[in-house]
Design an enzyme around this catalytic site. Structure first.
Site, PDB file in Angstrom:
ATOM      1  N   HIS A  14       0.820  -1.205   0.000  1.00  0.00           N
ATOM      2  CA  HIS A  14       0.000   0.000   0.000  1.00  0.00           C
ATOM      3  C   HIS A  14       0.857   1.260   0.000  1.00  0.00           C
ATOM      4  CE1 HIS A  14      -3.952   1.700  -0.184  1.00  0.00           C
ATOM      5  NE2 HIS A  14      -3.448   2.703   0.477  1.00  0.00           N
TER       6      HIS A  14
ATOM      7  N   TYR B  35       1.450   5.095  -2.545  1.00  0.00           N
ATOM      8  CA  TYR B  35       1.801   6.491  -2.231  1.00  0.00           C
ATOM      9  C   TYR B  35       3.147   6.875  -2.826  1.00  0.00           C
ATOM     10  CZ  TYR B  35      -2.239   5.988   0.690  1.00  0.00           C
ATOM     11  OH  TYR B  35      -3.512   5.746   1.097  1.00  0.00           O
TER      12      TYR B  35
ATOM     13  N   HIS C  44     -10.519   0.400 -10.205  1.00  0.00           N
ATOM     14  CA  HIS C  44     -10.128   1.441  -9.247  1.00  0.00           C
ATOM     15  C   HIS C  44      -8.690   1.886  -9.468  1.00  0.00           C
ATOM     16  CE1 HIS C  44      -8.957   3.410  -5.541  1.00  0.00           C
ATOM     17  NE2 HIS C  44      -8.075   2.456  -5.330  1.00  0.00           N
ATOM     18  N   PHE C  45      -7.750   0.926  -9.559  1.00  0.00           N
ATOM     19  CA  PHE C  45      -6.371   1.410  -9.670  1.00  0.00           C
ATOM     20  C   PHE C  45      -6.022   1.863 -11.080  1.00  0.00           C
ATOM     21  CE2 PHE C  45      -5.441  -3.285  -9.173  1.00  0.00           C
ATOM     22  CZ  PHE C  45      -4.976  -3.528 -10.465  1.00  0.00           C
ATOM     23  N   HIS C  46      -6.893   1.565 -12.042  1.00  0.00           N
ATOM     24  CA  HIS C  46      -6.690   2.187 -13.353  1.00  0.00           C
ATOM     25  C   HIS C  46      -7.131   3.660 -13.341  1.00  0.00           C
ATOM     26  CE1 HIS C  46      -5.795  -1.836 -14.921  1.00  0.00           C
ATOM     27  NE2 HIS C  46      -5.203  -1.191 -15.904  1.00  0.00           N
TER      28      HIS C  46
ATOM     29  N   ARG D 231     -11.483 -10.710 -10.614  1.00  0.00           N
ATOM     30  CA  ARG D 231     -10.232 -10.059 -10.952  1.00  0.00           C
ATOM     31  C   ARG D 231      -9.230 -11.113 -11.403  1.00  0.00           C
ATOM     32  NH1 ARG D 231      -6.895  -6.928  -6.224  1.00  0.00           N
ATOM     33  NH2 ARG D 231      -5.081  -6.343  -7.436  1.00  0.00           N
ATOM     34  N   ARG D 232      -8.250 -10.717 -12.212  1.00  0.00           N
ATOM     35  CA  ARG D 232      -7.146 -11.596 -12.621  1.00  0.00           C
ATOM     36  C   ARG D 232      -7.623 -12.867 -13.324  1.00  0.00           C
ATOM     37  NH1 ARG D 232      -5.820 -11.310  -6.859  1.00  0.00           N
ATOM     38  NH2 ARG D 232      -4.270  -9.719  -6.445  1.00  0.00           N
TER      39      ARG D 232
END
Length: 553
Positions: A227, A231, A378-380, A443-444
């Site tokens: 995580h 950042y 989300h992370f895209h 996912r995946r």
């Protein structure tokens, strides 16, 4: 008083080091982007990979090259240039550390990538046990991490030298260099987790030195790092937003204190939050999951501080330029300047991205979307839009600055076009991922194992939409690579500005506490020990093989 730097141009030797990193980053973008395109094609059900290439093989290539290599190399290229520009030219020794770090990282990347391409390391981007990769893959990743430590040390030493040279002058250290140091310290602390997992578990296991590994422990150590990695990607984008964008639009940095405080809050809250990625995993007590969820929500505070700071700065500048009424200032911003426009698209994408992150980290809502393609969507939005578009917007002035060329009017327009293409492609692809995730698409997965199940038919329209969005994104990548090649070698020779903003005169004094790294690092260490000591002792003492052992399941 605040420090304004007299150096306007990065030294040629430092520029060469920065550009070496940036070249690797954009090669990774092209190859990783191609792997991503193949992925969405396979998922659409209309395409089969040629030559026996596996779906999970291209998934691993895409995740590792874009999530780890593009980001780390671009960040270091940008940070080297930023420190050189604001704290002064590196000494020969500091620059040598940068080059040693670069070559360690590059050799490690080549080693890991070779194993993935040979299908000896199809372990996805998270390389979870019990999936096992060839030992060369783990060694390659170790070299990338160690290389980043060496290169980062050079940047920190230059900042420390600036502070030593200006001791007693009453000046604050350059804001941009300060931010680089915070990001590096966070990275050093976070990578200890993944280094421990690889060196003491996965590498000996793949070499056959130990028979089994503790899966729960290796995953916990990965997310201790995983995580904070988010950042590490995000803070360089924040550096651009806080210090570069004000200068680009002709304004001032809204508040030096607020910028430094938000970075210090990211430093202390970035690491003791990894267990929120493991909310559905057994072996970790619910109390500790809840504590880390609360700590995760603490990170929302510096993000909201950043949003406030940005829009306050935009409004002040827009009103200076004659903007009237509630939103008149908005029209006055330099929408045709790609240095502002492309990162601004990233800022906008971060709003729904952040909202999705709150869902992911929420103890109850996470149950609905955990391990669905919602998480990928989300992370895209966060890393692959907010962060990466900010990197591109920075690259469009940074590369010509470092290579002694200029960002021409036509390349500026083309850059804006690439940003719009990216936004359109990502809106289509990410929205389809979010919706498919809500109706249970995993996912995946390439979905082939679901055969003719009704569920799989429900996902098909969204899978095709992902392929459409992914194709648009790949076209955007080709345009961006073309722009980078032009700016590096073919654009007209000249001087391109490295814009660094000055602090607004009404910003108020910056408390010395915000530059006292010792205090913040002690708080960070205390929070990490508080959040992780008991969960890790629990995992080790409750493993079937006992505290000595390594259990596989």
């Amino acid at each position: 008083m605040s420090h304004t730097n007299s150096l306007t141009k990065v030294d040629r030797r430092d520029a060469k080091l920065a550009m070496a990193h940036i070249y690797v980053a954009f090669i990774a973008l092209l190859l990783g982007g191609l792997a991503g395109l193949l992925q969405v094609f396979v998922r659409s059900g209309q395409f089969t990979l040629p030559a026996g290439i596996g779906y999970y093989q291209v998934l691993t290539v895409h995740g590792v090259l874009l999530g780890l290599i593009l980001t780390t190399f671009f960040i270091y290229g940008f940070q080297i240039a930023s420190v050189s520009r604001t704290s002064g030219t590196f000494t020969d020794g500091q620059r040598k550390l940068g080059w040693i770090g670069f070559w360690l990282m590059t050799i490690g990347t080549a080693a890991a990538a070779t194993m993935v391409l040979l299908n000896k390391a199809t372990v996805l981007y998270t390389f979870y046990a019990p999936l096992q990769a060839h030992w060369i893959f783990y060694l390659g990743l170790t070299l990338v991490v160690v290389g980043s430590w060496v290169g980062g040390a050079g940047q920190i030493l230059r900042y420390a030298q600036w502070r030593k040279e200006h001791k007693g002058s009453g000046q604050h250290s350059p804001l941009l260099s300060f931010m680089v140091v915070v990001n590096n310290l966070m990275w050093f602390a976070a990578t200890l987790g993944v280094a421990a997992s690889v060196l003491f578990q996965l590498l000996p296991w793949s070499l056959g030195l130990i028979e089994r590994v503790d899966v729960a422990l290796s995953r916990t150590l990965f997310w201790y790092f995983g995580h904070a990695l988010v950042y590490f990607w995000l803070l360089p984008a924040y550096m651009v937003w806080y210090t570069i964008i004000p200068k680009v639009i002709g304004g001032k940095i809204f508040s030096d204190s607020l910028a430094r405080l938000s970075f210090m809050l990211f430093l202390i809250f970035s690491i003791p939050v990894g267990i929120h990625h493991q909310l559905t995993e057994p072996g970790i007590d619910g109390t500790w999951k809840f504590i880390q969820v609360v700590l995760t929500f603490a990170v929302i505070v510096p993000s909201l501080m950043t949003a406030f700071s940005m829009f306050a700065m935009f409004e002040l500048r827009g009103r200076e330029l004659g903007g009237k009424g509630l939103f008149g200032w908005f029209k006055k911003l330099p929408w045709k300047d790609t240095r502002f426009f492309v990162p601004f698209i990233g800022m906008v994408a971060f709003i729904p991205g952040g909202a999705g992150g709150i869902v992911n980290a929420s103890y109850q809502m996470n149950q609905l979307i955990h391990n669905t393609i919602w998480v990928t969507g989300h992370f895209h939005l966060t890393i692959a839009t907010a962060v990466v578009l900010t990197y591109f917007g920075a690259a469009f002035w940074l590369i010509p600055h470092l290579t002694g060329r200029t960002l021409t009017k036509s390349l500026n327009s083309l850059s804006n076009f690439s940003g719009i293409l990216w936004a359109v492609g990502m809106t289509i692809m990410s929205s389809a991922m979010h919706i498919a995730g809500l109706i249970g698409a995993p996912r995946r997965s390439d979905y082939s194992e679901y055969g003719g199940a009704q569920q799989a038919y429900d996902w098909i329209p969204y899978q095709i939409a992902q392929a459409v969005g992914g194709t648009i994104l790949f076209i955007a990548i080709l345009v961006i690579i073309y722009i980078v090649v032009q700016l590096a070698w073919f654009a007209p020779k000249g001087e391109e500005e490295f814009p660094v903003g000055d602090v607004h005169e009404h910003s108020g004094p910056t408390p010395a506490m915000l530059e006292n790294f010792k205090v913040w690092l002690v708080i960070l260490a205390a929070l990490i020990l508080f959040a992780y000591t008991v969960p890790i002792i629990d995992i080790i003492s409750n493993s079937p093989a006992g505290s000595k052992g390594y259990q596989l399941w």
